[in-house]
Design an enzyme around this catalytic site. Structure first.
Site, PDB file in Angstrom:
ATOM      1  N   ALA A 230       0.835  -1.206   0.000  1.00 50.24           N
ATOM      2  CA  ALA A 230       0.000   0.000   0.000  1.00 50.24           C
ATOM      3  C   ALA A 230       0.876   1.265   0.000  1.00 50.24           C
ATOM      4  CB  ALA A 230      -0.922  -0.017   1.221  1.00 50.24           C
TER       5      ALA A 230
ATOM      6  N   SER B 121       5.740 -11.115  -5.203  1.00 51.28           N
ATOM      7  CA  SER B 121       5.478 -10.095  -6.231  1.00 51.28           C
ATOM      8  C   SER B 121       6.596 -10.010  -7.274  1.00 51.28           C
ATOM      9  CB  SER B 121       5.246  -8.722  -5.589  1.00 51.28           C
ATOM     10  OG  SER B 121       6.344  -8.388  -4.787  1.00 51.28           O
TER      11      SER B 121
ATOM     12  N   ARG C  30      12.831   4.071  14.704  1.00 49.43           N
ATOM     13  CA  ARG C  30      12.226   5.371  15.073  1.00 49.43           C
ATOM     14  C   ARG C  30      12.762   5.944  16.384  1.00 49.43           C
ATOM     15  NH1 ARG C  30       6.145   3.603  13.729  1.00 49.43           N
ATOM     16  NH2 ARG C  30       6.272   3.706  11.450  1.00 49.43           N
TER      17      ARG C  30
ATOM     18  N   CYS D 202       1.875   6.542  11.528  1.00 48.66           N
ATOM     19  CA  CYS D 202       0.891   7.365  10.805  1.00 48.66           C
ATOM     20  C   CYS D 202      -0.041   8.156  11.732  1.00 48.66           C
ATOM     21  CB  CYS D 202       0.077   6.495   9.858  1.00 48.66           C
ATOM     22  SG  CYS D 202      -0.492   4.971  10.590  1.00 48.66           S
TER      23      CYS D 202
ATOM     24  N   GLN E 235      -8.906   4.256  13.094  1.00 45.99           N
ATOM     25  CA  GLN E 235      -7.900   3.971  12.068  1.00 45.99           C
ATOM     26  C   GLN E 235      -8.436   3.020  11.004  1.00 45.99           C
ATOM     27  OE1 GLN E 235      -4.425   4.336  15.460  1.00 45.99           O
ATOM     28  NE2 GLN E 235      -3.873   3.253  13.593  1.00 45.99           N
TER      29      GLN E 235
ATOM     30  N   GLY F 235      -4.375   0.871   7.032  1.00 48.88           N
ATOM     31  CA  GLY F 235      -3.255   1.006   7.970  1.00 48.88           C
ATOM     32  C   GLY F 235      -2.580  -0.345   8.194  1.00 48.88           C
TER      33      GLY F 235
ATOM     34  N   HIS G  33      -7.127   8.031   8.417  1.00 44.49           N
ATOM     35  CA  HIS G  33      -7.352   7.896   9.861  1.00 44.49           C
ATOM     36  C   HIS G  33      -7.992   9.182  10.407  1.00 44.49           C
ATOM     37  CE1 HIS G  33      -5.052   4.339   9.596  1.00 44.49           C
ATOM     38  NE2 HIS G  33      -3.982   4.645  10.309  1.00 44.49           N
TER      39      HIS G  33
ATOM     40  N   GLN H 258      -3.583   8.398   5.760  1.00 45.99           N
ATOM     41  CA  GLN H 258      -2.397   7.848   6.446  1.00 45.99           C
ATOM     42  C   GLN H 258      -1.451   7.168   5.476  1.00 45.99           C
ATOM     43  OE1 GLN H 258      -4.943   5.847   6.103  1.00 45.99           O
ATOM     44  NE2 GLN H 258      -3.991   3.860   5.816  1.00 45.99           N
TER      45      GLN H 258
END
Ligand SMILES: NC(=O)c1ccc[n+]([C@@H]2O[C@H](COP(=O)([O-])OP(=O)(O)OC[C@H]3O[C@@H](n4cnc5c(N)ncnc54)[C@H](OP(=O)(O)O)[C@@H]3O)[C@@H](O)[C@H]2O)c1
Length: 330
Positions: free
Chosen positions: A11, A38, A97, A127, A154, A158, A241, A314
């Site tokens: 996505a 894929s 993060r 997000c 949400q 997501g 969201h 998001q």
């Protein structure tokens, strides 16, 4: 620039391809990576068909910039291989993060922190954190904030492309058969339901998603006094969201100044009137670069408190757009 996208069929990855094209990002070559599932399929970029390659350690040479969008296990395994071959990595997962040497960036808020990049990795925030902070940062410029109570609504995307498919199948199945659907992506049926838990429950009984909002916000805002208490909820919405925010300031701030600050903030729109149903819904934000705020009101139950509602796409601002904006700053 020689660009790679890991997780191109997902996505977020597919949206990055679209946004690079929309924003006319300077791309001299584009390579797309996915899993075996894929590999061999084609995706279009500027009317050219590009074949998805299976991601391997030796795939990540000769790039200037690689977007990682295939989950934190893949980022942890492959990001350092990419950086040691000379690329800068912009990572959409939660892998780095909270690493002090990895800047966590929302360009409208802390683009300057990009300069602190120590490992050639920049992280894109969660997000819900991005969309919430797009509304909170302009207010923080008016007064320190003591506490934020956040409740998120949400969308299923997501949870990636599989989340979208599961909601649609679950709705079709429930309407046709009237029997219990066998859910896989979500812990409970998502059609005609809401699920008040996203991510695993941590030691303090908050979910991982809820703790991300608290911890990531403190890092981005460089504010160890601000507190976020959240309940994050999955709802049967396809995309974008929504977050209800109850904000308690340290000082009194006039509503007029709040509205002015929100209207001026780049990447934020205000849709706020008690007349003519003027408030934003997830559909209003879908495919839009801007987050939208509405339902702004004084909280009459507390001193210096306000309540508001913010929506954002998001997949775009919460992930792909934010990542491309970081690349533009780089
Ligand atoms: N969706 C959102 O709203 C959102 C927002 C913010 C951040 N994020 C983060 O962005 C990342 C991607 O999310 P998404 O929603 O795009 O997920 P997704 O739709 O499920 O896509 C996952 C992508 O990762 C690839 N992948 C999986 N296993 C792989 C492997 N072993 N090797 C190479 N590629 C592999 C998949 O390729 P195949 O097609 O080959 O399986 C697919 O392209 C996650 O870390 C997520 O937490 C997502």
């Amino acid at each position: 620039m020689r660009i790679g996208i890991v997780g191109a069929s997902g996505a977020v990855g597919a949206e990055i391809i679209k946004i690079l094209e929309e924003r006319k990002f300077k791309v001299s070559s584009l390579s797309l990576f996915g899993s075996k599932r894929s590999a061999g399929k084609y995706l279009s970029f500027k009317k050219r068909k590009i074949r998805i390659q299976e991601l391997k350690k030796e795939s990540l040479k000769n790039f200037d910039l690689i977007f990682f969008s295939a989950g934190s296990d893949i980022s942890k395994k492959f990001a350092h291989i990419a950086t040691s071959s000379g690329a800068v990595v912009i990572d959409n997962s939660s892998a780095f993060r909270m690493d002090p040497e990895v800047p966590l960036i929302i360009p409208e808020i802390n683009s300057k922190d990009i300069e602190k990049m120590g490992k050639n990795i920049i992280a894109n925030p969660n997000c819900t954190t991005v969309i919430s902070l797009m509304a909170i940062k302009p207010l923080l410029n008016l007064s320190p904030i003591k506490r934020v109570v956040a409740t998120s609504f949400q969308s299923v995307s997501g949870a990636g492309a599989r989340g979208i498919r599961e909601l649609i199948e679950n709705i079709e199945y429930s309407l046709k058969k009237g029997k219990k659907f066998k859910n896989i992506v979500f812990e409970k049926e998502i059609a005609f339901n809401v699920i008040p838990k996203i991510g695993n429950i941590t030691s303090n009984l908050y979910s991982e998603e809820e703790m991300k909002l608290h911890n990531e916000s403190r890092k981005i805002l460089v504010d160890n006094k601000i507190n976020f208490t959240a309940t994050t909820v999955r709802v049967p919405v396809l995309r974008s969201h929504s977050i209800s925010l109850n904000i308690e300031f340290n000082n009194n701030v006039a509503m007029e100044n709040i509205i002015k600050a929100l209207k001026k903030f780049p990447g934020l729109k205000v849709m706020n009137s008690s007349k003519n149903n003027t408030y934003p819904t997830p559909i209003d934000a879908t495919n839009s670069d801007d987050c939208i705020v509405g339902r702004i009101r004084d909280d009459f139950t507390v001193k210096n408190g306000i309540a508001l509602w913010v929506v954002g796409d998001q997949i775009r601002k919460g992930a792909a757009l934010n990542a491309v904006q970081i690349a533009e700053f780089l």
